[in-house]
Scaffold this motif. Structure first.
Motif, mmCIF file in Angstrom:
data_model
loop_
_atom_site.group_PDB
_atom_site.id
_atom_site.type_symbol
_atom_site.label_atom_id
_atom_site.label_comp_id
_atom_site.label_asym_id
_atom_site.label_seq_id
_atom_site.Cartn_x
_atom_site.Cartn_y
_atom_site.Cartn_z
ATOM 1 N N ILE A 62 1.109 -0.932 7.540
ATOM 2 C CA ILE A 62 1.700 -0.252 6.578
ATOM 3 C C ILE A 62 1.155 1.225 6.478
ATOM 4 N N ASP A 63 2.330 2.135 5.766
ATOM 5 C CA ASP A 63 1.728 3.573 5.841
ATOM 6 C C ASP A 63 1.081 3.916 4.393
ATOM 7 N N ASP A 64 0.620 5.155 4.186
ATOM 8 C CA ASP A 64 0.057 5.577 3.039
ATOM 9 C C ASP A 64 0.912 5.224 1.932
ATOM 10 N N LEU A 65 2.200 5.492 1.843
ATOM 11 C CA LEU A 65 3.163 5.340 0.688
ATOM 12 C C LEU A 65 3.209 4.097 0.538
ATOM 13 N N GLU A 66 3.280 3.263 1.468
ATOM 14 C CA GLU A 66 3.400 1.690 1.311
ATOM 15 C C GLU A 66 2.252 1.134 0.541
ATOM 16 N N LEU A 67 1.066 1.728 0.999
ATOM 17 C CA LEU A 67 -0.361 1.175 0.379
ATOM 18 C C LEU A 67 -0.310 1.833 -1.040
ATOM 19 N N ALA A 68 0.196 2.948 -1.259
ATOM 20 C CA ALA A 68 0.064 3.528 -2.633
ATOM 21 C C ALA A 68 1.304 2.658 -3.687
ATOM 22 N N ALA A 69 2.216 2.071 -3.046
ATOM 23 C CA ALA A 69 3.252 1.136 -3.794
ATOM 24 C C ALA A 69 2.531 -0.492 -4.096
ATOM 25 N N LEU A 70 1.784 -0.883 -3.198
ATOM 26 C CA LEU A 70 0.983 -1.910 -3.463
ATOM 27 C C LEU A 70 -0.014 -1.616 -4.498
ATOM 28 N N THR A 71 -0.537 -0.645 -4.440
ATOM 29 C CA THR A 71 -1.605 -0.142 -5.533
ATOM 30 C C THR A 71 -1.143 -0.125 -6.986
ATOM 31 N N ARG A 72 0.272 0.336 -6.970
ATOM 32 C CA ARG A 72 0.969 0.362 -8.202
ATOM 33 C C ARG A 72 1.470 -0.924 -8.769
ATOM 34 N N GLY A 73 1.271 -2.034 -7.706
ATOM 35 C CA GLY A 73 1.894 -3.539 -8.301
ATOM 36 C C GLY A 73 3.282 -3.721 -7.665
ATOM 37 N N GLU A 74 3.550 -2.966 -6.757
ATOM 38 C CA GLU A 74 5.174 -3.304 -6.061
ATOM 39 C C GLU A 74 4.793 -4.073 -4.856
ATOM 40 N N SER A 75 5.865 -5.054 -4.798
ATOM 41 C CA SER A 75 5.688 -5.804 -3.693
ATOM 42 C C SER A 75 6.478 -4.857 -2.427
ATOM 43 N N LEU A 76 6.105 -5.244 -1.218
ATOM 44 C CA LEU A 76 6.854 -4.707 0.062
ATOM 45 C C LEU A 76 7.340 -5.701 0.704
ATOM 46 N N GLU A 77 8.700 -5.516 1.087
ATOM 47 C CA GLU A 77 9.434 -6.502 1.542
ATOM 48 C C GLU A 77 10.204 -6.152 2.846
ATOM 49 N N THR A 78 10.147 -6.834 3.989
ATOM 50 C CA THR A 78 11.216 -6.412 4.928
ATOM 51 C C THR A 78 11.836 -7.608 5.371
ATOM 52 N N VAL A 124 -2.309 -13.936 9.343
ATOM 53 C CA VAL A 124 -1.686 -12.714 9.138
ATOM 54 C C VAL A 124 -2.731 -11.386 9.086
ATOM 55 N N THR A 125 -2.413 -10.230 9.800
ATOM 56 C CA THR A 125 -3.241 -9.028 9.707
ATOM 57 C C THR A 125 -2.404 -8.116 9.044
ATOM 58 N N VAL A 126 -3.011 -7.465 8.014
ATOM 59 C CA VAL A 126 -2.275 -6.145 7.463
ATOM 60 C C VAL A 126 -3.171 -5.072 7.657
ATOM 61 N N GLU A 127 -2.642 -3.946 8.449
ATOM 62 C CA GLU A 127 -3.388 -2.860 9.042
ATOM 63 C C GLU A 127 -2.723 -1.586 8.234
ATOM 64 N N LYS A 128 -3.775 -0.682 7.970
ATOM 65 C CA LYS A 128 -3.269 0.712 7.720
ATOM 66 C C LYS A 128 -2.859 1.401 8.878
ATOM 67 N N ASP A 129 -1.727 2.226 8.882
ATOM 68 C CA ASP A 129 -1.068 2.942 9.952
ATOM 69 C C ASP A 129 -0.642 4.501 9.423
ATOM 70 N N PHE A 130 -1.857 5.057 9.185
ATOM 71 C CA PHE A 130 -1.672 6.478 8.340
ATOM 72 C C PHE A 130 -1.453 7.569 9.719
ATOM 73 N N GLY A 131 -0.230 7.974 9.781
ATOM 74 C CA GLY A 131 0.082 9.042 10.666
ATOM 75 C C GLY A 131 0.199 10.225 9.790
ATOM 76 N N PRO A 132 0.789 11.540 10.385
ATOM 77 C CA PRO A 132 0.743 12.865 9.906
ATOM 78 C C PRO A 132 1.975 12.980 9.025
ATOM 79 N N GLN A 133 2.685 11.866 9.138
ATOM 80 C CA GLN A 133 3.921 12.063 8.671
ATOM 81 C C GLN A 133 3.905 12.336 7.086
ATOM 82 N N HIS A 134 3.039 11.624 6.235
ATOM 83 C CA HIS A 134 2.610 11.721 4.730
ATOM 84 C C HIS A 134 1.480 12.465 4.378
ATOM 85 N N GLY A 135 0.440 13.027 5.333
ATOM 86 C CA GLY A 135 -0.802 13.654 5.117
ATOM 87 C C GLY A 135 -0.677 14.879 4.685
#
Length: 95
Positions: A14-30, A84-95
């Motif tokens: 997940i990227d930084d925006l998706e982690l922020a969504a989880l922090t706000r209590g939003e589920s992520l789905e693909t 299940v492994t959930v990893e942070k994938d923070f690239g420069p796109q949102h930094g």
């Protein structure tokens, strides 16, 4: 969210925006659909269990979210079937 399957394992990145969504209590789905079926992965910040049913895997992250938010941690692993492994994938796109 990027998802990778290997025998007995699922890895979600997940990227930084998706982690922020989880922090706000939003589920992520693909989702991937095809005629007669499909597959869905949900990361649920309110759930506590790893469960699957008819092509849908739900990953409860409530207990592991503080660890996932820790900048020193690259991700979290939930042991189960599948593992299940959930990893942070923070690239420069949102930094």
């Amino acid at each position: 969210m990027k998802v990778r399957f290997t025998p007995g394992r699922v890895r979600a990145r997940i990227d930084d925006l998706e982690l922020a969504a989880l922090t706000r209590g939003e589920s992520l789905e693909t989702r991937v659909e095809w005629p007669g079926g499909g597959w869905t992965l949900t990361l649920d910040p309110h759930g506590d269990t790893l469960s699957g049913d008819a092509g849908h895997l739900s990953v409860g992250l409530r207990a592991r979210l503080p660890e996932l938010l820790d900048p020193a941690q690259e991700g979290v692993t939930l042991n189960g079937l599948p593992r299940v492994t959930v990893e942070k994938d923070f690239g420069p796109q949102h930094g």
